[in-house]
Design a protein around this motif. Sequence first.
Motif, PDB file in Angstrom:
ATOM      1  N   TRP A  14       0.833  -1.200   0.000  1.00 51.00           N
ATOM      2  CA  TRP A  14       0.000   0.000   0.000  1.00 51.00           C
ATOM      3  C   TRP A  14       0.870   1.253   0.000  1.00 51.00           C
ATOM      4  N   THR A  15       0.429   2.259  -0.732  1.00 47.09           N
ATOM      5  CA  THR A  15       1.075   3.570  -0.711  1.00 47.09           C
ATOM      6  C   THR A  15       0.011   4.637  -0.435  1.00 47.09           C
ATOM      7  N   ARG A  16       0.360   5.580   0.443  1.00 50.41           N
ATOM      8  CA  ARG A  16      -0.574   6.642   0.805  1.00 50.41           C
ATOM      9  C   ARG A  16      -0.396   7.838  -0.124  1.00 50.41           C
ATOM     10  N   VAL A  17      -1.521   8.408  -0.553  1.00 52.94           N
ATOM     11  CA  VAL A  17      -1.468   9.583  -1.414  1.00 52.94           C
ATOM     12  C   VAL A  17      -1.704  10.835  -0.560  1.00 52.94           C
ATOM     13  N   GLU A  18      -1.556  11.992  -1.165  1.00 56.48           N
ATOM     14  CA  GLU A  18      -1.566  13.250  -0.408  1.00 56.48           C
ATOM     15  C   GLU A  18      -2.866  13.479   0.344  1.00 56.48           C
ATOM     16  N   ASP A  19      -3.994  12.997  -0.182  1.00 58.99           N
ATOM     17  CA  ASP A  19      -5.267  13.259   0.498  1.00 58.99           C
ATOM     18  C   ASP A  19      -5.548  12.277   1.626  1.00 58.99           C
ATOM     19  N   GLY A  20      -4.603  11.372   1.901  1.00 61.08           N
ATOM     20  CA  GLY A  20      -4.723  10.479   3.040  1.00 61.08           C
ATOM     21  C   GLY A  20      -5.152   9.070   2.748  1.00 61.08           C
ATOM     22  N   GLU A  21      -5.755   8.807   1.580  1.00 58.04           N
ATOM     23  CA  GLU A  21      -6.143   7.442   1.242  1.00 58.04           C
ATOM     24  C   GLU A  21      -4.926   6.640   0.782  1.00 58.04           C
ATOM     25  N   TRP A  22      -5.104   5.328   0.794  1.00 61.26           N
ATOM     26  CA  TRP A  22      -4.062   4.401   0.370  1.00 61.26           C
ATOM     27  C   TRP A  22      -4.544   3.645  -0.862  1.00 61.26           C
ATOM     28  N   TYR A  23      -3.592   3.298  -1.767  1.00 70.04           N
ATOM     29  CA  TYR A  23      -3.956   2.439  -2.896  1.00 70.04           C
ATOM     30  C   TYR A  23      -3.086   1.173  -2.877  1.00 70.04           C
ATOM     31  N   LEU A  24      -3.681   0.095  -3.383  1.00 67.69           N
ATOM     32  CA  LEU A  24      -3.022  -1.209  -3.382  1.00 67.69           C
ATOM     33  C   LEU A  24      -2.136  -1.374  -4.602  1.00 67.69           C
ATOM     34  N   HIS A  25      -0.947  -1.922  -4.380  1.00 71.49           N
ATOM     35  CA  HIS A  25      -0.055  -2.304  -5.486  1.00 71.49           C
ATOM     36  C   HIS A  25       0.683  -3.568  -5.046  1.00 71.49           C
ATOM     37  N   LEU A  26       0.294  -4.692  -5.588  1.00 71.13           N
ATOM     38  CA  LEU A  26       0.951  -5.949  -5.220  1.00 71.13           C
ATOM     39  C   LEU A  26       2.367  -6.038  -5.766  1.00 71.13           C
ATOM     40  N   PHE A  27       2.723  -5.099  -6.636  1.00 73.23           N
ATOM     41  CA  PHE A  27       4.081  -5.055  -7.168  1.00 73.23           C
ATOM     42  C   PHE A  27       4.696  -3.697  -6.792  1.00 73.23           C
ATOM     43  N   ALA A  28       5.206  -2.939  -7.716  1.00 74.33           N
ATOM     44  CA  ALA A  28       5.822  -1.651  -7.379  1.00 74.33           C
ATOM     45  C   ALA A  28       4.752  -0.579  -7.161  1.00 74.33           C
ATOM     46  N   PRO A  29       5.073   0.490  -6.415  1.00 77.43           N
ATOM     47  CA  PRO A  29       4.104   1.587  -6.255  1.00 77.43           C
ATOM     48  C   PRO A  29       3.671   2.189  -7.586  1.00 77.43           C
ATOM     49  N   GLU A  30       4.529   2.077  -8.599  1.00 77.19           N
ATOM     50  CA  GLU A  30       4.188   2.575  -9.933  1.00 77.19           C
ATOM     51  C   GLU A  30       3.240   1.638 -10.686  1.00 77.19           C
ATOM     52  N   GLN A  31       2.752   0.580 -10.007  1.00 73.12           N
ATOM     53  CA  GLN A  31       1.868  -0.409 -10.635  1.00 73.12           C
ATOM     54  C   GLN A  31       0.598  -0.591  -9.786  1.00 73.12           C
ATOM     55  N   PRO A  32      -0.289   0.400  -9.745  1.00 76.44           N
ATOM     56  CA  PRO A  32      -1.506   0.278  -8.935  1.00 76.44           C
ATOM     57  C   PRO A  32      -2.435  -0.815  -9.452  1.00 76.44           C
ATOM     58  N   ASP A  33      -2.923  -1.646  -8.527  1.00 74.59           N
ATOM     59  CA  ASP A  33      -3.823  -2.732  -8.888  1.00 74.59           C
ATOM     60  C   ASP A  33      -5.191  -2.206  -9.301  1.00 74.59           C
ATOM     61  N   LEU A  34      -5.748  -2.824 -10.333  1.00 72.59           N
ATOM     62  CA  LEU A  34      -7.095  -2.488 -10.784  1.00 72.59           C
ATOM     63  C   LEU A  34      -8.136  -3.217  -9.937  1.00 72.59           C
ATOM     64  N   ASN A  35      -9.326  -2.644  -9.909  1.00 78.34           N
ATOM     65  CA  ASN A  35     -10.468  -3.258  -9.226  1.00 78.34           C
ATOM     66  C   ASN A  35     -11.296  -4.011 -10.258  1.00 78.34           C
TER      67      ASN A  35
END
Length: 543
Positions: free
Chosen positions: A159-180
């Motif tokens: 998980w990586t946190r973005v500026e607005d406080g939410e986190w997004y999932l990336h099972l690989f690198a932070p540059e590879q956000p997982d799709l829903n």
Amino acid sequence: MTDPNNTVPWFRDAVIYQIYVRSFADGDGDGVGDLAGIRQRLPYLAELGVDAVWLTPFYPSPMADGGYDVADYRDVDPTLGSLAEFDALLGEAHDLDLRVIVDLVPNHTSSAHPWFAEALAAGPGSSPARDRYLFRPGRGEHGELPPNDWESVFGGPAWTRVEDGEWYLHLFAPEQPDLNWRNPEVRAEFVEVLRFWLDRGVDGFRVDVAHGMIKHPDLPDIGRTQQIQLLGRDELPYFDQDEVHEIYREWRAVLDAYPGQRMAVAEAWAHTPERLARYVRSDELHQAFNFEFLDADWSAIGFRKVIDSSLAATALVRATTTWVLANHDVRRPVTRYGGGEVGLRRARAAGLLMLALPGSAYVYQGEELGLPEVTDLPEEALQDPMWERSGHTERGRDGCRVPLPWSDGTPPFGFGPPDSTASWLPVPTDWGALSVASQQQQQESTLRLYRAALAIRRQHPALGDGTLTWQDSAGDVLVFAREPGFTCAVNLGAEPVRLPFSGRLLCSSDRVTVLEEEGAGTDGTASWCLVLPPDTTVWWTTD
């Protein structure tokens, strides 16, 4: 083998050659392999005797993970070529009777994809843009902790946190956000991506992280670290979820709507052969890589267990098994099997064993040259995200991605045009002896072994799709027959063995000896035996 009546789908017994695009051949001299380089080397692949090629991602990408971070699924990265170049490659491959499979990366996009930029701009909450990905509020008093304990395959939190406080999932690198993949828009988009490339004439897709698109809806903690060690060994809430099969049923309908037996192969990890076989049910994908074979212990017990369980599992769903010894994510077989002369001998033996088994086989570029893993790349040359994500404790996968040597001379040995000296990873100075040009001149080279074996596989009616029958054998030896009139034996032990022999030798991974046994039979006929050295596979025919 090739079916002259076209009654067996081509992919059931095809030998498919994996091209890691950046490392195969450089057409413009910038040090990076490209589509132009592949076009120039297509005759080599046709002469090698493979049925198809699989191209790793060539789409526009920031290259945070070697192109597996896709920014645009309907174009070609300018450093690798253009759509016109791809169309030319496809046409020339088809003229040489080579089919072309392209890599599809559906689990995640690049963080440079327009969808992700839109998601970041949309802000927190359940906006349509954020729902294409897996954004979640954090835990802790101020949301400062990740939503759960999931780890990235490349190391660190998933998980990586973005500026607005939410986190997004990336099972690989932070540059590879997982799709829903529970989002209908995501599913519809990838159906259109499939059609885009099918309309251009591609013969199939290799589906990256095919087991990963659906995550458990509760996003539960796993409760341990080093989670990657569970891959293929135990259940994980972000891999091999049952809902993923709904996606492949939809894709299968798309593939079946096109002429010419279009196919898809899954890069799928499952913790049992039976669960892996679910990916290749008659209304889903056509193949799934058999990574158990790649991981098998160097012993008769180890290989037979994997072969038996794999064949039994795929037989339940009337599919064929898809064998693989190497790819761009694992150490090369020569090194994995011990390195040096022992490793090379074992890699040659394993390759010949694989090509004799029922089903399809994948050959990773350089496997046919017996290339070793490059374990001493300078730290400053390493580009795999594993290196940084692990805090410089894991060197990553660059060692199996070093550019191929094509000619004698000096590095990079003909990887690019004449007088080109650039290569995106340094090529070992002693690889001239392993080059295509050098091995073409050596009677017993690994390249010549693969060419001979692939020619026999195409011609002999026993090879390709079908079944095998185990023969009695002692010690660390496997012997099986395939009808009509074919026998394969492999000695995985440390001592030579003698096997009863009648027929004609076809090929062997190392030199073998046929001897007349002492004492002729009562009818005056001779009796023969074959002396099989350690770490050696041999084929013979009684037909």
